[in-house]
Design an enzyme around this catalytic site. Structure first.
Site, mmCIF file in Angstrom:
data_model
loop_
_atom_site.group_PDB
_atom_site.id
_atom_site.type_symbol
_atom_site.label_atom_id
_atom_site.label_comp_id
_atom_site.label_asym_id
_atom_site.label_seq_id
_atom_site.Cartn_x
_atom_site.Cartn_y
_atom_site.Cartn_z
ATOM 1 N N TYR A 1 0.855 -1.188 0.000
ATOM 2 C CA TYR A 1 0.000 0.000 0.000
ATOM 3 C C TYR A 1 0.888 1.234 0.000
ATOM 4 C CZ TYR A 1 -3.375 3.534 1.599
ATOM 5 O OH TYR A 1 -4.169 4.652 1.705
ATOM 6 N N ASP B 1 9.126 2.502 -0.083
ATOM 7 C CA ASP B 1 8.118 3.146 0.745
ATOM 8 C C ASP B 1 8.362 2.682 2.178
ATOM 9 O OD1 ASP B 1 5.909 3.868 2.208
ATOM 10 O OD2 ASP B 1 4.448 3.263 0.685
ATOM 11 N N LYS C 1 4.167 8.392 9.139
ATOM 12 C CA LYS C 1 3.923 7.818 10.461
ATOM 13 C C LYS C 1 4.952 8.272 11.518
ATOM 14 C CE LYS C 1 0.763 4.567 8.600
ATOM 15 N NZ LYS C 1 0.804 4.062 7.230
HETATM 16 C C1 LIG Z 1 0.173 4.590 5.861
HETATM 17 C C2 LIG Z 1 0.937 4.310 4.632
HETATM 18 C C3 LIG Z 1 0.941 5.176 3.528
HETATM 19 C C4 LIG Z 1 0.034 6.361 3.435
HETATM 20 O O1 LIG Z 1 0.283 7.299 4.414
HETATM 21 P P1 LIG Z 1 -0.900 8.344 4.829
HETATM 22 O O2 LIG Z 1 -0.210 9.258 5.769
HETATM 23 O O3 LIG Z 1 -1.975 7.509 5.434
HETATM 24 O O4 LIG Z 1 -1.331 9.012 3.578
HETATM 25 C C5 LIG Z 1 1.790 4.906 2.482
HETATM 26 N N1 LIG Z 1 2.591 3.829 2.509
HETATM 27 C C6 LIG Z 1 2.602 2.966 3.529
HETATM 28 C C7 LIG Z 1 3.549 1.807 3.514
HETATM 29 C C8 LIG Z 1 1.763 3.160 4.619
HETATM 30 O O5 LIG Z 1 1.737 2.255 5.610
#
Ligand SMILES: *Cc1c(COP(=O)(O)O)cnc(C)c1O
Length: 429
Positions: free
Chosen positions: A144, A239, A267
């Protein structure tokens, strides 16, 4: 203080927000029932508005590795708050947080702050396209990367390599530029990249996917992807929105010894406030506006409260040797859970853990990919979740999420959690 119960807040929330929430997973739709509303949280404990405490393994989806309301983070935010909430011009805290990230993560030469992980990933893709002059990207099923159009794409059917929209409203012609392959399948990636590599701007991946349960990379998989990207002039984007500052100060790239071209953070870097970042090779980052021709901007980017929270949290993790503690707690939880599974002769549970991340899949098959995760018993997960919740243990309300430990979880709380897991395995049978 709003005196209403979760039930009465939920009634009004459903009239205000689609599905009652401001982010889908919060609705409990994947496990059934009604969500609770939080009153406050401290350490590893989250209290709902009805006064019930929960041992929290969501921890704001991993943003809080030191637990809730850590005094050092709180003090930093108070100090920043007294100086103003947002300036609209550069301010010192963004320089300090960026310098800390660069000093901690070897591949980072320059950065851009954003307000969400979604923006960071969206910008990384645009930047890779602008830098290479290519349009296609490759992602992996189960990873994601937020909800921008190019990344809300799922695998096409049959032999088609181009993706299909994973949401209404994503234009098909755009989705077709995103290729989706199964995670952990090095042969599929090699075949695709050797055939189409010259048209692909970027490969984006979670080095340790944690948004379809936890799906650690098979040995050699990440190395192979790095080689293939080098061979075809493709930008490799890690990511690390979850893994950054969680698997160690240098994130997954340090743990696996791989240097991506671009990295996204979120995060943890916001310390529980809205902040995220992308960073990487200076020659790529310098293509962002105003230095370069790839546009990106943000009214609240580098927000001083968020910078203060993120910097305080990261510095406190380093100072307090948080990673050693997180590993110790994770190892303790793992050995007790494995002992429990042995004693119960549970054949249909797969327990995954890396550092302070862990998850349960209800299946007798090993789980390496999204497809494997989807084949697990999601109804049993829902019963397991609700049994834990009744016992005061809050796991993410979906079989496709990962649990987060914090340094605020005590050994006693882990003991209680393992006992609750034992009962939940029994009750969910
Ligand atoms: C949470 C998340 C996102 C998106 O971040 P938001 O601050 O919710 O837009 C993107 N990549 C990963 C791996 C995530 O866990």
């Amino acid at each position: 203080m709003d005196p209403r119960s979760s039930t009465s807040l939920w009634q009004e929330a459903r009239t205000l927000f689609p599905g009652g929430v401001n982010s889908p997973v919060r609705s409990f739709r994947a496990v059934g029932g009604e969500p609770f509303f939080a009153r406050r949280a401290e350490g590893a404990t989250l209290w709902d508005v009805d006064g019930r405490p929960y041992i929290d393994y969501v921890c704001s989806w991993g943003a809080l590795p030191l637990g809730h309301a850590h005094p050092v983070v709180e003090a930093a935010v108070r100090e920043a708050l007294a100086e103003g909430t947002s300036f609209g011009v550069p301010s010192p805290r963004e320089v300090r947080l960026a310098a800390k990230i660069r000093a901690s993560v070897p591949s980072i030469e320059k950065l851009r702050m954003t307000s969400s992980g979604t923006e960071a990933c969206m910008t990384a893709i645009r930047l890779a396209r602008g830098f290479t002059g290519r349009d296609k990207i490759l992602k992996f099923a189960g990873c994601y990367h937020g909800h921008s159009d190019s990344l809300l794409v799922k695998a096409g059917s049959g032999a088609l390599t181009h993706g299909e929209p994973d949401s209404a409203g994503v234009p098909r012609p755009l989705a077709e530029l995103t290729i989706v392959l199964p995670w952990n399948d090095a042969a599929a990636a090699q075949e695709l990249l050797d055939r189409e590599g010259g048209r692909i701007a970027a490969v984006i991946l979670e080095p340790v996917p944690a948004n379809a349960g936890l799906l650690p990379p098979r040995p050699g998989f990440l190395e192979r992807i790095r080689e293939l990207c080098d061979r075809h002039g493709i930008i490799l984007i890690f990511d690390e929105v979850i893994t950054g500052f969680r698997l160690g100060m240098g994130g997954a790239q340090e743990r696996f010894g791989i240097r991506p071209d671009l990295t996204t953070f979120g995060k943890i870097v916001g310390g529980g406030l809205p902040a995220a970042a992308l960073g990487g090779r200076a020659e790529i980052l310098d293509r962002l506006a105003p230095a370069g021709e790839v546009y990106q901007a943000g009214t609240l980017s580098g927000n001083p409260l968020a910078m203060a929270a993120g910097l305080a949290q990261i510095e406190e993790m380093e100072r307090s040797r948080a990673y050693e503690r997180l590993e110790q707690l994770g190892a303790m939880l793992e050995s007790e859970v494995r002992e429990l599974l042995r004693r119960r002769a549970e054949k249909s549970v797969q327990f995954h853990r890396m550092a302070s991340l862990f998850c349960f899949f209800f299946t007798d098959q090993a789980v390496f990919s999204l497809e494997d995760a989807i084949a697990s018993d999601r109804k049993r997960f829902a019963r397991f979740f609700h049994s834990l919740l009744r016992q005061g243990v809050f796991f993410p309300p979906s079989p496709f999420e990962t649990c987060f430990l914090s340094t605020a979880h005590s050994e006693r709380e882990i003991e209680k959690t393992v006992a609750a897991i034992g009962r939940a395995l029994e009750e969910s049978q």
